[in-house]
Design an enzyme around this catalytic site. Structure first.
Site, PDB file in Angstrom:
ATOM      1  N   ASP A 120      -6.081  -5.343  -6.715  1.00 36.22           N
ATOM      2  CA  ASP A 120      -5.288  -6.060  -7.730  1.00 36.22           C
ATOM      3  C   ASP A 120      -5.856  -7.452  -8.029  1.00 36.22           C
ATOM      4  O   ASP A 120      -6.073  -8.246  -7.122  1.00 36.22           O
ATOM      5  CB  ASP A 120      -3.837  -6.182  -7.266  1.00 36.22           C
ATOM      6  CG  ASP A 120      -3.207  -4.816  -7.025  1.00 36.22           C
ATOM      7  OD1 ASP A 120      -3.580  -3.855  -7.733  1.00 36.22           O
ATOM      8  OD2 ASP A 120      -2.345  -4.702  -6.133  1.00 36.22           O
TER       9      ASP A 120
ATOM     10  N   GLN B  75      -1.045  -3.218   0.401  1.00 33.04           N
ATOM     11  CA  GLN B  75       0.009  -2.648  -0.459  1.00 33.04           C
ATOM     12  C   GLN B  75       1.315  -2.592   0.338  1.00 33.04           C
ATOM     13  O   GLN B  75       1.783  -1.519   0.745  1.00 33.04           O
ATOM     14  CB  GLN B  75      -0.400  -1.250  -0.957  1.00 33.04           C
ATOM     15  CG  GLN B  75      -1.616  -1.256  -1.887  1.00 33.04           C
ATOM     16  CD  GLN B  75      -1.386  -1.987  -3.203  1.00 33.04           C
ATOM     17  OE1 GLN B  75      -0.253  -2.072  -3.683  1.00 33.04           O
ATOM     18  NE2 GLN B  75      -2.448  -2.527  -3.809  1.00 33.04           N
ATOM     19  N   SER B  76       1.921  -3.754   0.550  1.00 29.93           N
ATOM     20  CA  SER B  76       3.150  -3.807   1.342  1.00 29.93           C
ATOM     21  C   SER B  76       4.328  -3.175   0.604  1.00 29.93           C
ATOM     22  O   SER B  76       5.390  -2.957   1.200  1.00 29.93           O
ATOM     23  CB  SER B  76       3.484  -5.250   1.710  1.00 29.93           C
ATOM     24  OG  SER B  76       3.875  -5.976   0.567  1.00 29.93           O
TER      25      SER B  76
ATOM     26  N   ASP C 139     -10.266 -11.761  -5.464  1.00 25.31           N
ATOM     27  CA  ASP C 139      -9.763 -12.872  -6.284  1.00 25.31           C
ATOM     28  C   ASP C 139      -8.895 -13.842  -5.484  1.00 25.31           C
ATOM     29  O   ASP C 139      -8.359 -14.786  -6.054  1.00 25.31           O
ATOM     30  CB  ASP C 139      -8.959 -12.329  -7.471  1.00 25.31           C
ATOM     31  CG  ASP C 139      -7.640 -11.711  -7.030  1.00 25.31           C
ATOM     32  OD1 ASP C 139      -7.640 -10.974  -6.024  1.00 25.31           O
ATOM     33  OD2 ASP C 139      -6.613 -11.983  -7.675  1.00 25.31           O
TER      34      ASP C 139
ATOM     35  N   HIS D 210       1.554  -2.190   5.418  1.00 28.72           N
ATOM     36  CA  HIS D 210       2.533  -2.915   6.249  1.00 28.72           C
ATOM     37  C   HIS D 210       3.031  -4.202   5.592  1.00 28.72           C
ATOM     38  O   HIS D 210       2.437  -4.722   4.666  1.00 28.72           O
ATOM     39  CB  HIS D 210       1.910  -3.239   7.611  1.00 28.72           C
ATOM     40  CG  HIS D 210       1.367  -2.028   8.305  1.00 28.72           C
ATOM     41  ND1 HIS D 210       0.021  -1.831   8.531  1.00 28.72           N
ATOM     42  CD2 HIS D 210       2.002  -0.928   8.782  1.00 28.72           C
ATOM     43  CE1 HIS D 210      -0.156  -0.663   9.147  1.00 28.72           C
ATOM     44  NE2 HIS D 210       1.017  -0.090   9.298  1.00 28.72           N
TER      45      HIS D 210
ATOM     46  N   LYS E 261      -5.039  -7.800   5.184  1.00 27.48           N
ATOM     47  CA  LYS E 261      -5.965  -8.912   4.949  1.00 27.48           C
ATOM     48  C   LYS E 261      -5.197 -10.224   5.018  1.00 27.48           C
ATOM     49  O   LYS E 261      -4.088 -10.267   4.517  1.00 27.48           O
ATOM     50  CB  LYS E 261      -6.639  -8.768   3.574  1.00 27.48           C
ATOM     51  CG  LYS E 261      -7.512  -7.525   3.430  1.00 27.48           C
ATOM     52  CD  LYS E 261      -8.209  -7.464   2.074  1.00 27.48           C
ATOM     53  CE  LYS E 261      -7.274  -7.142   0.937  1.00 27.48           C
ATOM     54  NZ  LYS E 261      -7.942  -6.958  -0.377  1.00 27.48           N
TER      55      LYS E 261
ATOM     56  N   CYS F  63      -0.739  -6.541 -10.802  1.00 27.10           N
ATOM     57  CA  CYS F  63       0.496  -5.860 -11.207  1.00 27.10           C
ATOM     58  C   CYS F  63       1.378  -5.804  -9.972  1.00 27.10           C
ATOM     59  O   CYS F  63       1.340  -4.836  -9.220  1.00 27.10           O
ATOM     60  CB  CYS F  63       0.197  -4.458 -11.720  1.00 27.10           C
ATOM     61  SG  CYS F  63      -0.820  -3.460 -10.593  1.00 27.10           S
ATOM     62  N   PRO F  64       2.159  -6.854  -9.711  1.00 29.01           N
ATOM     63  CA  PRO F  64       2.916  -6.917  -8.469  1.00 29.01           C
ATOM     64  C   PRO F  64       3.779  -5.667  -8.244  1.00 29.01           C
ATOM     65  O   PRO F  64       4.608  -5.337  -9.082  1.00 29.01           O
ATOM     66  CB  PRO F  64       3.784  -8.167  -8.637  1.00 29.01           C
ATOM     67  CG  PRO F  64       3.021  -9.017  -9.606  1.00 29.01           C
ATOM     68  CD  PRO F  64       2.366  -8.039 -10.548  1.00 29.01           C
TER      69      PRO F  64
ATOM     70  N   ASP G 165     -11.610  -5.886  -3.397  1.00 25.09           N
ATOM     71  CA  ASP G 165     -10.164  -5.974  -3.487  1.00 25.09           C
ATOM     72  C   ASP G 165      -9.731  -5.152  -4.704  1.00 25.09           C
ATOM     73  O   ASP G 165     -10.557  -4.843  -5.578  1.00 25.09           O
ATOM     74  CB  ASP G 165      -9.793  -7.449  -3.652  1.00 25.09           C
ATOM     75  CG  ASP G 165      -8.336  -7.633  -3.988  1.00 25.09           C
ATOM     76  OD1 ASP G 165      -7.492  -7.053  -3.291  1.00 25.09           O
ATOM     77  OD2 ASP G 165      -8.042  -8.366  -4.959  1.00 25.09           O
TER      78      ASP G 165
HETATM   79 MG   LIG Z   1      -6.233  -9.478  -5.319  1.00 25.81          MG
END
Ligand SMILES: [Mg+2]
Length: 181
Positions: free
Chosen positions: A19, A60-61, A134, A99, A109, A26-27, A17
């Site tokens: 982030d 990565q939406s 995570d 998406h 995912k 980091c949103p 993964d």
């Molecule tokens: Mg993550």
């Protein structure tokens, strides 16, 4: 000779993964400057990249939401690849789901679309491979695909995974240890 050539490219993979696993969460971050890679990632991945494909699978939406472009994402991913290479490691591929949640795509995912694509593109020994992440979606994806999982950095959540590691030194011990065989 031919058999040797075929089997020599077969390797297990570490499906990482991004982030919260490789870099601090980091949103919807949109620039390389916002990507802060955990220091514990480098040495273990340098060692593991000699025996495993190192493949990142990331939702990565922010792309579908219009928060950043594919070009922005490419710049962020170049930073991750270059940082890893500077420290002797390697990232073989990065697969992205752009998406929205609920879009019905096959790649976000915990769906296995990104993983399936990687398994199609590389000759991967899935029996010795690991998913490392995570969050619950990473563990759930691993379970659906029948691949061993290591939860990292964050013990809360419903999906515990097969193993837990505080950081990538812990991942290295698990992957090298008898429990993983
Ligand atoms: Mg993550």
């Amino acid at each position: 000779m031919l058999i040797w050539a075929i089997t020599s490219t077969m390797r297990p993979a570490l499906f990482l993964d991004r982030d919260g696993t490789i870099n601090r969460d980091c949103p919807y971050c949109k620039s390389p400057e916002e990507i802060s890679i955990y220091e514990d990632v480098y040495e273990p991945l340098r060692e593991l990249s000699q025996r495993y494909y190192i493949i990142i699978l990331t939702n990565q939406s922010g792309i579908a939401r219009g928060y950043f472009s594919e070009r922005d994402l490419e710049k962020m991913h170049n930073k991750i690849r270059e940082a890893m290479a500077e420290r002797g490691g390697r990232i073989d591929a990065i697969y992205v789901c752009p998406h929205m949640p609920g879009s019905g795509c096959q790649c976000r995912k915990p769906a296995t679309g990104l993983l399936d694509k990687a398994l199609h593109d590389f000759e991967i020994d899935r029996t010795q491979s690991f998913v490392i992440g995570d969050s619950d979606v990473d563990m759930e994806m691993a379970k659906r695909a029948g691949i061993k999982s290591i939860r990292i950095r964050n013990e809360s959540g419903n999906e515990r995974g097969d193993f837990y590691a505080d950081d990538f030194y812990g991942v290295l011990r698990i992957v090298n240890g008898p429990a993983s065989k």
